[in-house]
Design a protein around this motif. Structure first.
Motif, PDB file in Angstrom:
ATOM      1  N   LEU A  45     -15.201  39.753 -59.780  1.00 15.94           N
ATOM      2  CA  LEU A  45     -15.246  38.406 -59.219  1.00 15.94           C
ATOM      3  C   LEU A  45     -16.090  37.497 -60.106  1.00 15.94           C
ATOM      4  O   LEU A  45     -15.681  36.386 -60.450  1.00 15.94           O
ATOM      5  CB  LEU A  45     -15.826  38.463 -57.803  1.00 15.94           C
ATOM      6  N   GLY A  46     -17.255  37.985 -60.505  1.00 13.16           N
ATOM      7  CA  GLY A  46     -18.109  37.203 -61.409  1.00 13.16           C
ATOM      8  C   GLY A  46     -17.436  36.929 -62.734  1.00 13.16           C
ATOM      9  O   GLY A  46     -17.501  35.813 -63.261  1.00 13.16           O
ATOM     10  N   ALA A  47     -16.755  37.931 -63.266  1.00 11.54           N
ATOM     11  CA  ALA A  47     -16.030  37.751 -64.525  1.00 11.54           C
ATOM     12  C   ALA A  47     -14.930  36.712 -64.374  1.00 11.54           C
ATOM     13  O   ALA A  47     -14.702  35.885 -65.270  1.00 11.54           O
ATOM     14  CB  ALA A  47     -15.443  39.086 -64.996  1.00 11.54           C
ATOM     15  N   GLY A  48     -14.258  36.729 -63.236  1.00  8.69           N
ATOM     16  CA  GLY A  48     -13.213  35.739 -62.972  1.00  8.69           C
ATOM     17  C   GLY A  48     -13.775  34.331 -62.901  1.00  8.69           C
ATOM     18  O   GLY A  48     -13.194  33.391 -63.453  1.00  8.69           O
ATOM     19  N   ARG A  53     -14.057  29.239 -65.485  1.00 12.62           N
ATOM     20  CA  ARG A  53     -15.065  28.189 -65.258  1.00 12.62           C
ATOM     21  C   ARG A  53     -14.888  27.574 -63.873  1.00 12.62           C
ATOM     22  O   ARG A  53     -14.788  26.359 -63.707  1.00 12.62           O
ATOM     23  CB  ARG A  53     -14.989  27.122 -66.343  1.00 12.62           C
ATOM     24  N   ALA A  54     -14.864  28.440 -62.896  1.00 10.90           N
ATOM     25  CA  ALA A  54     -14.521  28.038 -61.529  1.00 10.90           C
ATOM     26  C   ALA A  54     -15.493  27.044 -60.920  1.00 10.90           C
ATOM     27  O   ALA A  54     -15.128  26.325 -59.999  1.00 10.90           O
ATOM     28  CB  ALA A  54     -14.427  29.282 -60.640  1.00 10.90           C
ATOM     29  N   ALA A  64      -8.462  28.240 -60.841  1.00 11.80           N
ATOM     30  CA  ALA A  64      -9.582  28.990 -60.263  1.00 11.80           C
ATOM     31  C   ALA A  64      -9.119  30.156 -59.390  1.00 11.80           C
ATOM     32  O   ALA A  64      -9.452  31.314 -59.663  1.00 11.80           O
ATOM     33  CB  ALA A  64     -10.504  28.064 -59.474  1.00 11.80           C
ATOM     34  N   GLY A  65      -8.390  29.873 -58.338  1.00 11.66           N
ATOM     35  CA  GLY A  65      -8.024  30.921 -57.390  1.00 11.66           C
ATOM     36  C   GLY A  65      -7.235  32.063 -58.009  1.00 11.66           C
ATOM     37  O   GLY A  65      -7.589  33.230 -57.846  1.00 11.66           O
ATOM     38  N   VAL A  70      -6.886  37.596 -59.987  1.00  6.14           N
ATOM     39  CA  VAL A  70      -6.351  38.567 -60.951  1.00  6.14           C
ATOM     40  C   VAL A  70      -7.483  39.265 -61.697  1.00  6.14           C
ATOM     41  O   VAL A  70      -7.466  40.491 -61.874  1.00  6.14           O
ATOM     42  CB  VAL A  70      -5.368  37.876 -61.929  1.00  6.14           C
ATOM     43  N   THR A  71      -8.485  38.514 -62.112  1.00  5.27           N
ATOM     44  CA  THR A  71      -9.600  39.101 -62.844  1.00  5.27           C
ATOM     45  C   THR A  71     -10.411  40.038 -61.962  1.00  5.27           C
ATOM     46  O   THR A  71     -10.817  41.118 -62.417  1.00  5.27           O
ATOM     47  CB  THR A  71     -10.506  38.005 -63.432  1.00  5.27           C
ATOM     48  N   ALA A  72     -10.657  39.651 -60.722  1.00  2.24           N
ATOM     49  CA  ALA A  72     -11.435  40.505 -59.811  1.00  2.24           C
ATOM     50  C   ALA A  72     -10.756  41.859 -59.629  1.00  2.24           C
ATOM     51  O   ALA A  72     -11.420  42.903 -59.674  1.00  2.24           O
ATOM     52  CB  ALA A  72     -11.617  39.812 -58.461  1.00  2.24           C
ATOM     53  N   VAL A  73      -9.446  41.848 -59.454  1.00  7.06           N
ATOM     54  CA  VAL A  73      -8.728  43.109 -59.267  1.00  7.06           C
ATOM     55  C   VAL A  73      -8.670  43.901 -60.573  1.00  7.06           C
ATOM     56  O   VAL A  73      -8.975  45.098 -60.592  1.00  7.06           O
ATOM     57  CB  VAL A  73      -7.314  42.869 -58.694  1.00  7.06           C
TER      58      VAL A  73
END
Length: 119
Positions: A45-48, A53-54, A64-65, A70-73
């Motif tokens: 989640l942090g990486a996403g 740049r959310a 963002a969403g 996708v990155t979190a998973v």
């Protein structure tokens, strides 16, 4: 919407995912077990958040969403493999679907509430 609120909603979504998953497998009792399950997805989640740049527009579905989801998973699953945790196909599918609901769901609601308030 403030970035801190959006980040808090995302973190809560991941923690709900972990809590429901652990409870469904009768593993809900251990705080260290909970943390061990949560940390890969929280790191993802942090990486996403960093990747897209959310903090600029955290309530947006795109980029963002979608990027955060996708990155979190993806990062979460890679970190689970590296740390010796399981990544069965069914688990990956459940993680994709549930985290889509949690990370994209509140953003969709915020979008429509914002449109309605603007009109």
């Amino acid at each position: 919407m403030r970035s801190a609120v959006a980040a808090g909603l995302d973190v809560c979504g991941v923690l709900v995912f972990v809590a429901i998953g652990r409870a469904s497998h009768e593993e809900a009792g251990s705080l260290t077990g909970f943390a061990g399950t949560a940390w890969p997805f929280l790191a993802g989640l942090g990486a996403g958040w960093l990747a897209v740049r959310a903090w600029r527009r955290p309530e947006g579905l795109v980029p963002a969403g979608i990027g955060i989801w996708v990155t979190a998973v993806a990062v979460g699953m890679v970190l689970r493999v590296v740390s010796g945790q399981g990544t069965a196909f069914a688990f990956v599918v459940v993680a994709l679907l549930f985290l889509a609901l949690m990370l994209l769901g509140w953003r969709t609601v915020a979008h429509f509430v914002g449109r309605r308030a603007a009109s």
